[in-house]
Design an enzyme around this catalytic site. Sequence first.
Site, PDB file in Angstrom:
ATOM      1  N   ASN A  44      -7.591   4.040   9.106  1.00  0.00           N
ATOM      2  CA  ASN A  44      -7.030   2.848   9.742  1.00  0.00           C
ATOM      3  C   ASN A  44      -7.063   2.889  11.266  1.00  0.00           C
ATOM      4  O   ASN A  44      -6.931   1.865  11.913  1.00  0.00           O
ATOM      5  CB  ASN A  44      -5.597   2.607   9.252  1.00  0.00           C
ATOM      6  N   SER A  77      -3.691  -2.957  -0.467  1.00  0.00           N
ATOM      7  CA  SER A  77      -2.596  -3.761   0.062  1.00  0.00           C
ATOM      8  C   SER A  77      -3.117  -5.133   0.468  1.00  0.00           C
ATOM      9  O   SER A  77      -4.121  -5.239   1.173  1.00  0.00           O
ATOM     10  CB  SER A  77      -1.990  -3.045   1.278  1.00  0.00           C
ATOM     11  N   GLY A  78      -2.417  -6.178   0.023  1.00  0.00           N
ATOM     12  CA  GLY A  78      -2.866  -7.544   0.262  1.00  0.00           C
ATOM     13  C   GLY A  78      -2.973  -7.940   1.722  1.00  0.00           C
ATOM     14  O   GLY A  78      -3.917  -8.622   2.124  1.00  0.00           O
ATOM     15  N   HIS A  79      -2.004  -7.496   2.531  1.00  0.00           N
ATOM     16  CA  HIS A  79      -1.969  -8.050   3.898  1.00  0.00           C
ATOM     17  C   HIS A  79      -3.058  -7.507   4.812  1.00  0.00           C
ATOM     18  O   HIS A  79      -3.177  -7.937   5.956  1.00  0.00           O
ATOM     19  CB  HIS A  79      -0.567  -7.910   4.517  1.00  0.00           C
ATOM     20  N   THR A 128      10.993  -8.154 -11.597  1.00  0.00           N
ATOM     21  CA  THR A 128      10.250  -9.406 -11.784  1.00  0.00           C
ATOM     22  C   THR A 128       9.088  -9.467 -10.798  1.00  0.00           C
ATOM     23  O   THR A 128       9.248  -9.164  -9.622  1.00  0.00           O
ATOM     24  CB  THR A 128      11.188 -10.607 -11.573  1.00  0.00           C
ATOM     25  N   GLN A 161      -7.680   0.156   3.764  1.00  0.00           N
ATOM     26  CA  GLN A 161      -8.553  -0.419   4.806  1.00  0.00           C
ATOM     27  C   GLN A 161      -9.959  -0.699   4.281  1.00  0.00           C
ATOM     28  O   GLN A 161     -10.824  -1.126   5.041  1.00  0.00           O
ATOM     29  CB  GLN A 161      -8.652   0.529   6.010  1.00  0.00           C
ATOM     30  N   CYS A 208       2.189   1.979  12.802  1.00  0.00           N
ATOM     31  CA  CYS A 208       3.351   2.746  12.342  1.00  0.00           C
ATOM     32  C   CYS A 208       3.785   3.771  13.363  1.00  0.00           C
ATOM     33  O   CYS A 208       4.938   4.178  13.388  1.00  0.00           O
ATOM     34  CB  CYS A 208       3.030   3.464  11.044  1.00  0.00           C
ATOM     35  N   GLY A 252       0.819  -1.212   0.000  1.00  0.00           N
ATOM     36  CA  GLY A 252       0.000   0.000   0.000  1.00  0.00           C
ATOM     37  C   GLY A 252       0.852   1.261   0.000  1.00  0.00           C
ATOM     38  O   GLY A 252       0.535   2.245  -0.681  1.00  0.00           O
TER      39      GLY A 252
HETATM   40  C1  PLP Z   1      -1.502  -0.498   6.177  1.00  0.00           C
HETATM   41  C2  PLP Z   1      -1.853   0.764   5.501  1.00  0.00           C
HETATM   42  C3  PLP Z   1      -1.019   1.316   4.511  1.00  0.00           C
HETATM   43  C4  PLP Z   1       0.321   0.727   4.163  1.00  0.00           C
HETATM   44  O1  PLP Z   1       0.206  -0.477   3.484  1.00  0.00           O
HETATM   45  P1  PLP Z   1       1.509  -1.446   3.426  1.00  0.00           P
HETATM   46  O2  PLP Z   1       1.083  -2.535   2.495  1.00  0.00           O
HETATM   47  O3  PLP Z   1       1.729  -1.918   4.805  1.00  0.00           O
HETATM   48  O4  PLP Z   1       2.621  -0.648   2.883  1.00  0.00           O
HETATM   49  C5  PLP Z   1      -1.432   2.469   3.882  1.00  0.00           C
HETATM   50  N1  PLP Z   1      -2.595   3.044   4.184  1.00  0.00           N
HETATM   51  C6  PLP Z   1      -3.432   2.546   5.116  1.00  0.00           C
HETATM   52  C7  PLP Z   1      -4.725   3.218   5.390  1.00  0.00           C
HETATM   53  C8  PLP Z   1      -3.081   1.390   5.810  1.00  0.00           C
HETATM   54  O5  PLP Z   1      -3.897   0.909   6.736  1.00  0.00           O
END
Ligand code: PLP
Length: 399
Positions: free
Chosen positions: A151, A199-201, A237, A179, A324, A70
């Site tokens: 978030n 963002s995948g995670h 890649t 989010q 963070c 993200g």
């Molecule tokens: C987690 C988060 C990000 C950052 O994403 P990453 O994949 O960890 O770099 C950015 N914006 C928001 C709102 C998030 O919650």
Amino acid sequence: MFVYADNAATTAVSKAALDAMLPALQELYGNPSSLHQKGREANYALIAAREEIARCLNAESREIYFTGGGTEADNWAITEAARLGAEAGKKHIVSDTIEHHAVLHTLARLEKQGFEVTYLPVHDNGVVRLEELEAAIRPDTCLVTIMFSNNEIGTLQPIREIGAACRKKGVLFHTDAVQAVGHVPVDVEADNIDMLSLSGHKFHAPKGVGALYCKKSIKLKNFIEGGAQERGRRGGTEAMPGILAMAAALKESCAHLEENMAKVSAMRDRLIEGLSKIPYSRCNGDPGCRAPGIVSFCFEGIEGESLLLRLDLAGICASSGSACTSGSLDPSHVLLALGLPHEIAHGSLRLSLSEYNTMEEVDYILQQVPEVVRMLRQMSPVWSHMLENTEDPYLAMAK
Ligand SMILES: *Cc1c(COP(=O)(O)O)cnc(C)c1O
């Protein structure tokens, strides 16, 4: 009991994601740019993954660029929109005060490079005022960047209306939807979005993989120099295991979106109801307009960090705000932007749920938090000061 209630920081990898990832680590090891059969095989899987992500957002697959998460997507979108703006002599950007640091720090860099940024304030529920946003857009505005779902406090912004306002004025609209994607309906067409970060995670895929959606009419330039991957715009890649896992995780989230939203919001509402019974507590964010899984509270008279440590000992993984900013002693910029004084913002707790949580876990949290808050208040000099100076019958009783 063990409860993972920090899903806004990251989520557990789903079985669907893992099942999609394993072949990419085993037989699908070809480089998708190679012309031989191993390469072609990998390339077909990559094409299918891109189509899947596009379908979930109602985008076209050529509008999806895979990134390293993200943060990279936010950096890329904002930096590129600013470059395009500067080319047209437009160097003004509109954002708000509760964005993620991936957005705020990118904007700070642009300010040093001569761009001007208007940071819209938010209501005390964390929502941006649409009239103020419209009024902030100027003839030299090149970009509006407003996050979809916050978030820390879970507030959802009026994205569709913001997008419509930007369309009307011919200004690019980017949203950090990290989010939101996989959690609430996101439709880049209906929501009038030009650029979107995901963002995948945050939806049960592994860490280190994300995507930028960029409308095909926008002349995006490459952010990372290198090979011809991602239509020449993001060299390197492709991170195949993560990308395939992300597509599988998003497909699953989107297929079960309604039922997950219902399940997770019911747990969220029970948490909010239960925690609101703690005296001198405050639920942060908007009561109605919020992401299904995010609960944010402040408890007067205590330190968020001590609360987290105690909850950790009780088996509950939570957070004081954003992952963070933890580790720094400053209270969260989001809570301060809501107008909370420092001493209250310090006593914050974020519980973020996913569909993997259960009502039993929620009840366990509701049994532990009031207990821990009471105990910490008994040891707190701030709280005893409040007791000494109070006319409040509740506090007087606790003397
Ligand atoms: C987690 C988060 C990000 C950052 O994403 P990453 O994949 O960890 O770099 C950015 N914006 C928001 C709102 C998030 O919650």
